[in-house]
Design a protein around this motif. Structure first.
Motif, PDB file in Angstrom:
ATOM      1  N   PHE A   1      72.952  68.370 214.479  1.00  0.00           N
ATOM      2  CA  PHE A   1      72.891  69.725 215.021  1.00  0.00           C
ATOM      3  C   PHE A   1      71.628  70.457 214.589  1.00  0.00           C
ATOM      4  O   PHE A   1      71.414  71.618 214.891  1.00  0.00           O
ATOM      5  N   GLN A   2      70.855  69.794 213.812  1.00  0.00           N
ATOM      6  CA  GLN A   2      69.640  70.383 213.272  1.00  0.00           C
ATOM      7  C   GLN A   2      68.584  69.294 213.267  1.00  0.00           C
ATOM      8  O   GLN A   2      68.902  68.122 213.080  1.00  0.00           O
ATOM      9  N   TYR A   3      67.339  69.676 213.481  1.00  0.00           N
ATOM     10  CA  TYR A   3      66.252  68.702 213.431  1.00  0.00           C
ATOM     11  C   TYR A   3      65.456  68.928 212.159  1.00  0.00           C
ATOM     12  O   TYR A   3      65.245  70.067 211.754  1.00  0.00           O
ATOM     13  N   GLN A   4      65.059  67.834 211.542  1.00  0.00           N
ATOM     14  CA  GLN A   4      64.430  67.959 210.233  1.00  0.00           C
ATOM     15  C   GLN A   4      63.124  67.195 210.145  1.00  0.00           C
ATOM     16  O   GLN A   4      62.889  66.227 210.862  1.00  0.00           O
ATOM     17  N   ALA A   5      62.287  67.657 209.225  1.00  0.00           N
ATOM     18  CA  ALA A   5      61.110  66.878 208.825  1.00  0.00           C
ATOM     19  C   ALA A   5      60.977  67.065 207.316  1.00  0.00           C
ATOM     20  O   ALA A   5      61.444  68.056 206.758  1.00  0.00           O
ATOM     21  N   LEU A   6      60.393  66.076 206.668  1.00  0.00           N
ATOM     22  CA  LEU A   6      60.301  66.114 205.216  1.00  0.00           C
ATOM     23  C   LEU A   6      58.860  65.845 204.804  1.00  0.00           C
ATOM     24  O   LEU A   6      58.270  64.851 205.214  1.00  0.00           O
ATOM     25  N   LEU A   7      58.329  66.767 204.014  1.00  0.00           N
ATOM     26  CA  LEU A   7      57.001  66.520 203.455  1.00  0.00           C
ATOM     27  C   LEU A   7      57.223  65.983 202.047  1.00  0.00           C
ATOM     28  O   LEU A   7      57.856  66.631 201.215  1.00  0.00           O
ATOM     29  N   ARG A   8      56.735  64.781 201.795  1.00  0.00           N
ATOM     30  CA  ARG A   8      56.892  64.168 200.479  1.00  0.00           C
ATOM     31  C   ARG A   8      55.568  64.200 199.754  1.00  0.00           C
ATOM     32  O   ARG A   8      54.522  63.970 200.360  1.00  0.00           O
ATOM     33  N   ALA A   9      55.639  64.419 198.446  1.00  0.00           N
ATOM     34  CA  ALA A   9      54.414  64.419 197.648  1.00  0.00           C
ATOM     35  C   ALA A   9      54.624  63.539 196.428  1.00  0.00           C
ATOM     36  O   ALA A   9      55.707  63.511 195.836  1.00  0.00           O
ATOM     37  N   GLU A  10      53.587  62.809 196.054  1.00  0.00           N
ATOM     38  CA  GLU A  10      53.637  61.948 194.869  1.00  0.00           C
ATOM     39  C   GLU A  10      52.444  62.270 193.986  1.00  0.00           C
ATOM     40  O   GLU A  10      51.311  62.299 194.462  1.00  0.00           O
ATOM     41  N   ALA A  11      52.727  62.511 192.695  1.00  0.00           N
ATOM     42  CA  ALA A  11      51.633  62.886 191.803  1.00  0.00           C
ATOM     43  C   ALA A  11      51.907  62.396 190.388  1.00  0.00           C
ATOM     44  O   ALA A  11      52.989  61.889 190.084  1.00  0.00           O
ATOM     45  N   ARG A  12      50.912  62.575 189.504  1.00  0.00           N
ATOM     46  CA  ARG A  12      51.058  62.164 188.104  1.00  0.00           C
ATOM     47  C   ARG A  12      52.128  62.955 187.372  1.00  0.00           C
ATOM     48  O   ARG A  12      52.771  62.458 186.458  1.00  0.00           O
ATOM     49  N   THR A  13      52.259  64.237 187.769  1.00  0.00           N
ATOM     50  CA  THR A  13      53.298  65.056 187.156  1.00  0.00           C
ATOM     51  C   THR A  13      54.134  65.696 188.251  1.00  0.00           C
ATOM     52  O   THR A  13      53.659  65.869 189.386  1.00  0.00           O
TER      53      THR A  13
END
Ligand code: ADP
Ligand code: ZN
Ligand code: ZN
Length: 678
Positions: free
Chosen positions: A586-598
């Motif tokens: 019922f909802q559309y989604q997007a995900l921003l993923r981030a990867e870092a040292r901390t």
């Protein structure tokens, strides 16, 4: 002198096409005399390298200064160009998943097609131009039952775009529906092609064999990641040239070039493996629907436990539902599903008395049993009673799993391996205890309790060697195994003839997962594994097939629906929950993923990425640590974007991507559209 500007897609993270010059009378001899066409491959200089690109447009002029444009090295004109339909599919995927066009097109082609040296292409073309003489008599097809016939009629009578949801219980003969529909289409048209997608071809060679046997001399191509490069090229070419009439493949086959495609089938459409979980995170199922719509052909999604997305479309009338309600083999009954309350029947070494008794019965009768446990290794963790130390992975937010026979602790996320410590690293206590149970430990218990039974464990550890999974399954089919112990690998598609008991160990954890899709998946998985039992007619005096589930939560509604074999009821209740909680579908989604040292750096990046942004129809949620916060010492965070309107979300993402691409950061980020693992 003929001269053209070619706009070429290259496999680079840059979201643009590259202009190259093509000149007919250049002194490079490999250049063709005929004009290049869009959809052809072209070898071009890129920096200091030579790379393969795909011609997307052919123009007379470029906007770029002539002296900055380099010449094409060679056009692969021995190959017919990829069709406009195929280019359109890639363009759609690039737009929808917010990726550069070249990153979609080129990786979807066989590696050998992209190599600098055309020799392998020429050789493969030659090889498939004289197909081996395989003309064998096609195997007889069983007569369809009424429900199957109705489904086939509905599919083949549609001459245009129509999405069908084939909802058939396990063993109802969905495969026969696909094969009959395919056979009819192939008979009525001399060049029609059919694409059949399956979740994991390596685990279900039965299907490939059935298809080949059924269609006798009709050429079948297979496309999956297990093929050697040369084979992959030949199969791909057979599809591209229209020679292969049936293409059987895994999710990557949705990008196969099939100029005469007339039907797409997606078997087990709910299976998570249709979603690619790295690189281009596409859904082959969703792309299949788009491709069918664009080609104006029917598409069939088949499952015993459809995804809620597809089910919702069937409820709303967007998809047409076809139901198979009975098992196809006469007198094959659905197994009786029963719960064993572990609070009352306390397990010893992981097994309740109820399950042990049922196993003994099967052994006495010479029937096979399957124990299903979705956790490999010996024990998920080891711990010290004295000080509370547990075997955490030092690099991940996860435990090190005990693999006893290899005398190792292993992290299943970063592959770190350690020797089992002789004593507690914190307090020196020598009495370290395994906690919980994996497949290896269950195997040990069974061996202990049934010393004469022939056991076989099938999981990712026992089947590392190529071909070993197949050998293991063959042994089960040959009746050389009494008790099979396995993870979800054993649940998929196998038709075990002598299996009358399925025991399910510890499925409860998925009921209380942070992942809102966990119970949908568990239900599908349990239905599927339960479906391995009772596939043949009941033998005289034999037992009704049984599925016994050991649980601490016998009152959970998921189990009630399972016992009743009532997918409809379960789906309805889940959909109501999802609608109320405003979750997909019922909802559309997007995900921003981030990867870092901390973790701080990852979160800070995400916060900056949405700083000052707002959209009336799109919700930007706060940045959060990912469920698995740390993997191999990389910290992970994510930010969820939601909207009840897909166009609004798409418009926002397009605008946002331009900004994100312009951000200067050392944080590694990816944007995923329609994420399934949040
Ligand atoms: P599903 O994919 O729906 O779980 P399958 O296609 O594997 O089911 O079919 C289950 C079994 O039923 C197979 O052994 C198949 O050969 C058999 N079968 C299918 N249709 C018929 C039919 N019309 N008559 C007899 N047997 C059938
Ligand atoms: Zn200790
Ligand atoms: Zn780890």
């Amino acid at each position: 002198m003929l001269r053209r500007i070619l706009q070429i897609a290259l496999d680079t993270p840059l979201d643009k096409l590259f202009d190259y010059r093509w000149v007919s009378n250049s002194n490079t001899e490999s250049l063709p005399a005929s004009l290049p066409l869009s959809g052809q491959l072209a070898l071009v200089p890129f920096g200091k390298r030579e790379v393969m690109g795909l011609i997307v447009h052919v123009k007379d002029e470029s906007e770029i200064d002539d002296n900055k444009i380099r010449n094409v090295i060679a056009v692969r004109d021995q190959l017919s160009p990829l069709s406009d339909d195929w280019l359109a599919l890639c363009r759609f995927a690039a737009g929808y998943y917010q990726r550069p066009l070249g990153e979609i097109m080129l990786p979807s082609l066989p590696k050998m097609l992209r190599s600098e040296n055309p020799v392998s292409i020429n050789r493969a073309l030659k090889k498939i131009s004289t197909p081996p003489d395989t003309a064998s008599a096609p195997a007889a097809a069983p007569a369809l039952n009424a429900e199957q016939q109705q489904a086939v009629d509905a599919i083949v009578s549609t001459q245009k775009f129509a999405p069908f949801l084939l909802h058939g219980i396990t063993g109802s003969g969905k495969t026969e529906v696909y094969l009959h529909a395919a056979a009819q289409l192939l008979n009525t048209s001399s060049d029609a092609q059919i694409l059949i997608l399956v979740p994991e071809i390596n685990l279900t060679p039965q299907l490939e064999n059935n298809v080949r046997a059924r269609f006798g001399n009709v050429p079948v191509a297979t496309l999956h990641s297990g093929l050697a490069e040369g084979e992959r090229l030949r199969h791909w070419l057979a599809a591209h040239l229209g020679q292969a009439r049936i293409v059987l493949g895994t999710r990557l086959a949705i990008f196969a070039s099939m100029p005469k495609l007339k039907l797409i089938v997606i078997d087990e459409e709910h299976d998570p493996s249709y979603k690619q979980q790295e690189g281009l995170r596409y859904s082959a199922r969703d792309l299949a629907i788009w491709r069918a719509q664009q080609l104006d052909i029917p598409v069939v999604l088949g499952s015993a436990t459809p995804s809620l997305e597809s089910w919702q479309h069937a409820q709303s009338g967007r998809y047409r539902k076809l139901a198979l309600k009975a098992r196809a083999v006469q007198d094959a009954a659905l197994p009786a599903i029963r719960l064993i309350n572990m609070e009352r029947d306390k397990p010893v070494e992981g097994l309740t008395a109820g399950l042990t008794h049922a196993l003994q019965q099967r052994l006495d009768r010479g029937e096979q049993s399957l124990l299903f446990l979705n956790r490999r290794g010996y024990a998920p963790v080891i711990a010290c009673d004295a000080c509370g130390w547990v075997s955490h992975c030092t690099r991940c937010t996860a435990f090190m799993v005990l693999h006893k026979s290899e005398k190792r602790l292993r992290c299943h996320h970063c592959a770190l391996e350690l020797r089992i410590p002789k004593s507690c690293p914190t307090c020196g206590n020598v009495d370290l205890q395994p906690l919980g149970r994996g497949t290896q430990r269950i195997e040990e218990s069974i061996q202990h309790q049934f010393p004469d039974a022939r056991l076989l464990r099938i999981d990712a550890d026992s089947t590392r060697r190529k071909g070993s999974a197949q050998e293991a399954f063959d042994a089960v089919h040959r009746g050389e195994v009494d008790i099979l112990i396995g993870t979800q690998m054993v649940g998929k598609g196998h038709d075990f003839q002598n299996l009358t008991l399925v025991g399910v160990l510890n499925p409860d954890t998925a009921l209380f997962s942070h992942d809102y899709r966990a119970s949908e998946r568990l239900f599908a998985q349990l239905m599927q594994v339960a479906g391995r039992a009772g596939r043949t007619a009941q033998k005289d005096g034999g037992s009704v097939s049984e599925v016994l589930i050991q649980t601490r939560y016998p009152d959970h509604p998921m189990y009630a629906a399972l016992i009743a074999h009532n997918y409809d009821q379960f789906a309805a209740s889940l959909l109501a929950e999802r609608e109320q909680a405003q979750l997909p579908p019922f909802q559309y989604q997007a995900l921003l993923r981030a990867e870092a040292r901390t973790l701080e750096a990852a979160i800070a990046f995400l916060e900056e990425a949405v700083d000052g942004l707002a959209h009336p129809d799109v919700t930007l949620n706060p940045a959060m640590p990912a469920a698995m916060t740390r993997v191999a010492n990389v910290h992970r965070a994510q930010l969820l974007i939601e909207s009840s309107s897909r166009p609004a979300l798409q418009a926002f993402l397009k605008m946002w991507m331009t900004e994100l691409r312009g951000m200067k950061t050392r944080v590694k980020w990816t944007l995923e559209v329609d994420p399934v693992d949040i």
